[in-house]
Design a protein around this motif. Structure first.
Motif, mmCIF file in Angstrom:
data_model
loop_
_atom_site.group_PDB
_atom_site.id
_atom_site.type_symbol
_atom_site.label_atom_id
_atom_site.label_comp_id
_atom_site.label_asym_id
_atom_site.label_seq_id
_atom_site.Cartn_x
_atom_site.Cartn_y
_atom_site.Cartn_z
ATOM 1 N N GLU A 38 36.779 66.969 77.630
ATOM 2 C CA GLU A 38 37.115 65.733 76.895
ATOM 3 C C GLU A 38 38.561 65.315 77.176
ATOM 4 O O GLU A 38 38.866 64.126 77.296
ATOM 5 C CB GLU A 38 36.920 65.975 75.393
ATOM 6 C CG GLU A 38 35.466 66.160 75.000
ATOM 7 C CD GLU A 38 35.308 66.431 73.511
ATOM 8 O OE1 GLU A 38 36.403 66.531 72.833
ATOM 9 O OE2 GLU A 38 34.188 66.547 73.002
ATOM 10 N N LEU A 39 39.430 66.316 77.302
ATOM 11 C CA LEU A 39 40.815 65.993 77.607
ATOM 12 C C LEU A 39 40.934 65.337 78.959
ATOM 13 O O LEU A 39 41.724 64.392 79.150
ATOM 14 C CB LEU A 39 41.657 67.265 77.541
ATOM 15 C CG LEU A 39 43.160 67.120 77.847
ATOM 16 C CD1 LEU A 39 43.800 66.144 76.843
ATOM 17 C CD2 LEU A 39 43.858 68.476 77.807
ATOM 18 N N SER A 40 40.179 65.822 79.911
ATOM 19 C CA SER A 40 40.217 65.229 81.253
ATOM 20 C C SER A 40 39.744 63.792 81.203
ATOM 21 O O SER A 40 40.316 62.894 81.849
ATOM 22 C CB SER A 40 39.357 66.053 82.214
ATOM 23 O OG SER A 40 39.855 67.371 82.323
ATOM 24 N N LYS A 41 38.685 63.586 80.410
ATOM 25 C CA LYS A 41 38.177 62.214 80.278
ATOM 26 C C LYS A 41 39.246 61.300 79.651
ATOM 27 O O LYS A 41 39.445 60.163 80.103
ATOM 28 C CB LYS A 41 36.914 62.208 79.423
ATOM 29 C CG LYS A 41 35.721 62.886 80.076
ATOM 30 C CD LYS A 41 34.528 62.858 79.122
ATOM 31 C CE LYS A 41 33.303 63.567 79.745
ATOM 32 N NZ LYS A 41 32.123 63.566 78.852
ATOM 33 N N VAL A 42 39.847 61.899 78.649
ATOM 34 C CA VAL A 42 40.890 61.083 77.985
ATOM 35 C C VAL A 42 42.027 60.767 78.936
ATOM 36 O O VAL A 42 42.560 59.647 78.977
ATOM 37 C CB VAL A 42 41.411 61.816 76.731
ATOM 38 C CG1 VAL A 42 42.624 61.090 76.161
ATOM 39 C CG2 VAL A 42 40.322 61.901 75.674
ATOM 40 N N GLN A 43 42.424 61.748 79.729
ATOM 41 C CA GLN A 43 43.495 61.510 80.703
ATOM 42 C C GLN A 43 43.083 60.469 81.718
ATOM 43 O O GLN A 43 43.917 59.641 82.148
ATOM 44 C CB GLN A 43 43.857 62.830 81.395
ATOM 45 C CG GLN A 43 44.571 63.816 80.477
ATOM 46 C CD GLN A 43 44.883 65.120 81.177
ATOM 47 O OE1 GLN A 43 44.342 65.409 82.285
ATOM 48 N NE2 GLN A 43 45.713 65.941 80.510
ATOM 49 N N VAL A 44 41.798 60.512 82.124
ATOM 50 C CA VAL A 44 41.317 59.497 83.082
ATOM 51 C C VAL A 44 41.398 58.112 82.443
ATOM 52 O O VAL A 44 41.835 57.126 83.072
ATOM 53 C CB VAL A 44 39.888 59.840 83.551
ATOM 54 C CG1 VAL A 44 39.306 58.694 84.376
ATOM 55 C CG2 VAL A 44 39.871 61.123 84.355
ATOM 56 N N GLU A 45 40.988 58.054 81.175
ATOM 57 C CA GLU A 45 41.037 56.747 80.492
ATOM 58 C C GLU A 45 42.493 56.260 80.326
ATOM 59 O O GLU A 45 42.792 55.072 80.509
ATOM 60 C CB GLU A 45 40.376 56.865 79.113
ATOM 61 C CG GLU A 45 38.873 57.089 79.185
ATOM 62 C CD GLU A 45 38.250 57.250 77.813
ATOM 63 O OE1 GLU A 45 39.060 57.234 76.818
ATOM 64 O OE2 GLU A 45 37.033 57.388 77.692
ATOM 65 N N ILE A 46 43.333 57.243 80.041
ATOM 66 C CA ILE A 46 44.748 56.860 79.906
ATOM 67 C C ILE A 46 45.293 56.367 81.225
ATOM 68 O O ILE A 46 46.075 55.398 81.287
ATOM 69 C CB ILE A 46 45.560 58.053 79.378
ATOM 70 C CG1 ILE A 46 45.203 58.338 77.914
ATOM 71 C CG2 ILE A 46 47.071 57.792 79.500
ATOM 72 C CD1 ILE A 46 45.832 59.580 77.354
ATOM 73 N N GLY A 47 44.927 57.033 82.306
ATOM 74 C CA GLY A 47 45.395 56.589 83.605
ATOM 75 C C GLY A 47 44.916 55.195 83.929
ATOM 76 O O GLY A 47 45.658 54.399 84.526
ATOM 77 N N LYS A 48 43.628 54.942 83.564
ATOM 78 C CA LYS A 48 43.109 53.593 83.804
ATOM 79 C C LYS A 48 43.898 52.540 82.998
ATOM 80 O O LYS A 48 44.157 51.440 83.491
ATOM 81 C CB LYS A 48 41.625 53.537 83.458
ATOM 82 C CG LYS A 48 40.747 54.341 84.387
ATOM 83 C CD LYS A 48 39.269 54.254 83.957
ATOM 84 C CE LYS A 48 38.351 55.058 84.865
ATOM 85 N NZ LYS A 48 36.938 54.976 84.437
ATOM 86 N N GLU A 49 44.213 52.883 81.732
ATOM 87 C CA GLU A 49 44.924 51.920 80.880
ATOM 88 C C GLU A 49 46.415 51.817 81.258
ATOM 89 O O GLU A 49 47.065 50.803 81.017
ATOM 90 C CB GLU A 49 44.809 52.341 79.411
ATOM 91 C CG GLU A 49 43.381 52.249 78.887
ATOM 92 C CD GLU A 49 43.273 52.700 77.435
ATOM 93 O OE1 GLU A 49 44.337 53.140 76.894
ATOM 94 O OE2 GLU A 49 42.198 52.621 76.857
ATOM 95 N N LYS A 50 46.971 52.849 81.845
ATOM 96 C CA LYS A 50 48.396 52.879 82.160
ATOM 97 C C LYS A 50 48.744 51.958 83.325
ATOM 98 O O LYS A 50 49.806 51.357 83.364
ATOM 99 C CB LYS A 50 48.790 54.318 82.470
ATOM 100 C CG LYS A 50 50.284 54.501 82.691
ATOM 101 C CD LYS A 50 50.577 55.963 82.942
ATOM 102 C CE LYS A 50 52.071 56.159 83.177
ATOM 103 N NZ LYS A 50 52.400 57.575 83.414
ATOM 104 N N GLU A 51 47.843 51.855 84.271
ATOM 105 C CA GLU A 51 48.109 51.045 85.464
ATOM 106 C C GLU A 51 48.370 49.586 85.128
ATOM 107 O O GLU A 51 49.388 49.021 85.581
ATOM 108 C CB GLU A 51 46.947 51.201 86.449
ATOM 109 C CG GLU A 51 47.209 50.481 87.762
ATOM 110 C CD GLU A 51 46.070 50.709 88.756
ATOM 111 O OE1 GLU A 51 46.153 50.072 89.827
ATOM 112 O OE2 GLU A 51 45.153 51.480 88.458
#
Length: 491
Positions: A38-51
Motif C-alpha cells: 500500500e505504501l508503494s501504491k501511495v508513493q506512486v500516486e504521490i509521484g503522479k500528483e507531484k509532477e
C-alpha cells in the motif's frame, strides 16, 4: 497513510497475543507486506500528483521572476523619488529660513525707515510705508503679500537714493510757526531740508516737530529766506551752508526773544504785562520814597522838639517840627498841635498818618502779586482749552495743540515770575515800614513821658488846639456872610 499502518500493526499485535507468538509473527509479516504494498501504491500516486505540482511551481517561479523584473525599475524610481523628496524638503526648509531671515531684516528696515528719512519726505513714501507696516503687524497676511509690500518699500528707498544724490526738489505741505498749513516746494540737499511757498512769502528751514507728521518751517533772516525761496522754486541759487552740521541753524531757529515769548503766551499776556508794570512801578516808587524819607531823617530836630516841650515852649516845638523834613519831627509837631483829649491819642493819630504815607501803594503791590498767578492760571486753562479743541477738531494742524500747551506754560511762568519778583520789594518795604513805626513809637514814648511829668502841659495843649479850632471857625463865618450879601449881576 502512516496512521493506517500504525493501526494495522496494533491490530496485528493484538491478534498475535491471542493466537500465539507464531501466528502473530506470520500475521505481522503479512500485514507488513500488505502495508508495504500500500505504501508503494501511495508513493506512486504521490509521484503522479507531484509532477503537475512541480510544473505549476516552476511556472509560478517563472512568473515571480518576471514580476521581480518588472518591479525592480519601480523600486529604483521609488528610491529616487524618496531621495528627491528629501532633497526638496531640505531645500524648502532652507528657503523658509532664508525667507524668514529676509523678512526679519525687511521688518527692521520698515520700522527704522521713518527715522532714517527727513519728515518732509514722508509725504512721498507714507503710502508704501503704511502698507509695509500693516502687512508686518497683521499675522493673517500671507507671507508672499507681506514680502512684496516690503520689497516695494525697498524699491522706493533705492529710487530715493538715486534722486537725493546731488539734491532733489518736490512739492509738499508744511506748517508755519502760527499753525497754518502751507503748500510749497521742498529742496533736500544733504542733511538740510529747505521749504518755500510759490510766492516766497514763507520760506525757511523745514524741521520736524514733536507729535506731528508734518514739518514746521523756521524762518531765518530775510536775506537767507529770499535765497531759499529762489533755490526751492527754481533749483538754482545760493545755498545756505552750516559748517556745524546743522547745530548753528538749530540754535538760531530755536532761540526766541522775550518779545517772541510774549507773543506766544496768548492774549492773557496783555493783562499780565499791565500787572507787571503796576507792581514794579509801584515797588520802585515806594522804594525811592522810603529811601528819600530815610535820607531826610534828622534826629537833631526831634531832640530840639523834645527839649522845647520839656521847657514848656510849645510854639517853638511846633514850629520846629513843621519846618523839618524829618517825618518823626513832623509827626510830633502835628500831635502837639492837635491834642483834643490826651497826648497819647494825638501821637497815635499822627503816627498813623505818617505810616499811611509809607504804605501808600501797598494795596497795588499786594493785589498785583495775588492776581498775577491767577491770571497765569487763567492762561493755562484757556491754552489747554484750545489744545483740547484742536484735538477734537482738526488733527492736521498739530501745532495748534502744542501751541496751546506752550501758551498755557508761558502764561503760568510769567504770572509766577511777577509774583516772585514783586515779593522781594514788598517784604523789603514792609521791613522799612516796621522800622519807621518803631522810630515813631520811640519818639512818641519820649514825648509822652516828658508831658506826663507835668499835666499842666497837656491841658495847655488842649486849650491851644481849641483856640485854633475857634479861630478857624471865626474866619470862615465872615467869609460865608460876605458871600451871602453878594447880589447877582444882570446884563
Amino acid at each position: 497513510m502512516r496512521p493506517l499502518i500504525l493501526l494495522t500493526l496494533l491490530t496485528a499485535s493484538a491478534g498475535a497475543q491471542s493466537l500465539g507468538f507464531s501466528k502473530a509473527k506470520d500475521s505481522a509479516q503479512a500485514d507488513f507486506d500488505r502495508s508495504k504494498e500500500e505504501l508503494s501504491k501511495v508513493q506512486v500516486e504521490i509521484g503522479k500528483e507531484k509532477e503537475p505540482l512541480n510544473r505549476e511551481l516552476s511556472q509560478l517561479e517563472d512568473k515571480l521572476r518576471q514580476l521581480q523584473d518588472q518591479y525592480a525599475p519601480l523600486t529604483r524610481e521609488l528610491d529616487a523619488a524618496e531621495l528627491n523628496y528629501s532633497n526638496l524638503k531640505n531645500q524648502v526648509k532652507l528657503a523658509t529660513e532664508e525667507n524668514s531671515y529676509l523678512t526679519n531684516i525687511l521688518d527692521e528696515y520698515t520700522k527704522g525707515f521713518e527715522s532714517k528719512v527727513h519728515v518732509s519726505e514722508m509725504q512721498l513714501y507714507r503710502g508704501d510705508l503704511d502698507k509695509a507696516k500693516m502687512a508686518a503687524e497683521n499675522d493673517k497676511t500671507p507671507l508672499k503679500e507681506r514680502f512684496l509690500t516690503q520689497v516695494s518699500l525697498l524699491k522706493s528707498s533705492i529710487t530715493r537714493l538715486g534722486e537725493i544724490i546731488g539734491g532733489t526738489i518736490f512739492a509738499g505741505k508744511a506748517v508755519d510757526s502760527q499753525g497754518f498749513v502751507l503748500d510749497g516746494k521742498f529742496a533736500l540737499i544733504g542733511p538740510m531740508a529747505l521749504f518755500s511757498t510759490a510766492d516766497g512769502k514763507s520760506a525757511g528751514i523745514a524741521m520736524p516737530q514733536v507729535g506731528s507728521a508734518m514739518p514746521i518751517v523756521r524762518s531765518i533772516t530775510p536775506e537767507i529766506n529770499a535765497a531759499i525761496s529762489v533755490l526751492a522754486n527754481t533749483g538754482k541759487g545760493l545755498l545756505p551752508l552750516d559748517g556745524s552740521l546743522g547745530a548753528a541753524i538749530k540754535d538760531f531757529v530755536t532761540k526766541h526773544s522775550l518779545l517772541d515769548t510774549y507773543k506766544h503766551g496768548g492774549p492773557i499776556m496783555h493783562p499780565l504785562l499791565l500787572v507787571s508794570i503796576l507792581v514794579f512801578g509801584t515797588a520802585l516808587e515806594r522804594i525811592f520814597f522810603i529811601l528819600r524819607e530815610k535820607k531826610r531823617r534828622k534826629p537833631k530836630d526831634v531832640l530840639a522838639i523834645l527839649d522845647a516841650v520839656e521847657e514848656g515852649n510849645f510854639d517853638q516845638a511846633i514850629a520846629s517840627g513843621k519846618k523839618s523834613l524829618d517825618y518823626v519831627a513832623r509827626a510830633l509837631a502835628h500831635a502837639l498841635a492837635h491834642v483834643e483829649t490826651n497826648i497819647s491819642d494825638a501821637l497815635g493819630m499822627s503816627a498813623s498818618m505818617e505810616i499811611k504815607r509809607f504804605k501808600r501803594g501797598f494795596f497795588v503791590l499786594d493785589t498785583g502779586m495775588t492776581i498775577a498767578p491767577l491770571l497765569g492760571l487763567l492762561g493755562t486753562v484757556t491754552g489747554m482749552m484750545g489744545s483740547f479743541a484742536a484735538i477734537g477738531g482738526d488733527m492736521g494742524a498739530p501745532t495748534a495743540i502744542t501751541g496751546g500747551i506752550a501758551e498755557a506754560l508761558i502764561a503760568t511762568a510769567f504770572g509766577l515770575v511777577i509774583a516772585m519778583a514783586g515779593l522781594v520789594p514788598f517784604n523789603y518795604l514792609n521791613n522799612m515800614v516796621e522800622d519807621a513805626e518803631h522810630e515813631l513809637e520811640v519818639a512818641a514814648s519820649k514825648l509822652e513821658l516828658i508831658i506826663e511829668k507835668n499835666k499842666k502841659h497837656e491841658e495847655e495843649l488842649r486849650h491851644r488846639h481849641r483856640a485854633e479850632l475857634a479861630a478857624e471857625d471865626g474866619s470862615k463865618a465872615p467869609a460865608a456872610q460876605q458871600a451871602g450879601n453878594l447880589k447877582p449881576v444882570t446884563a
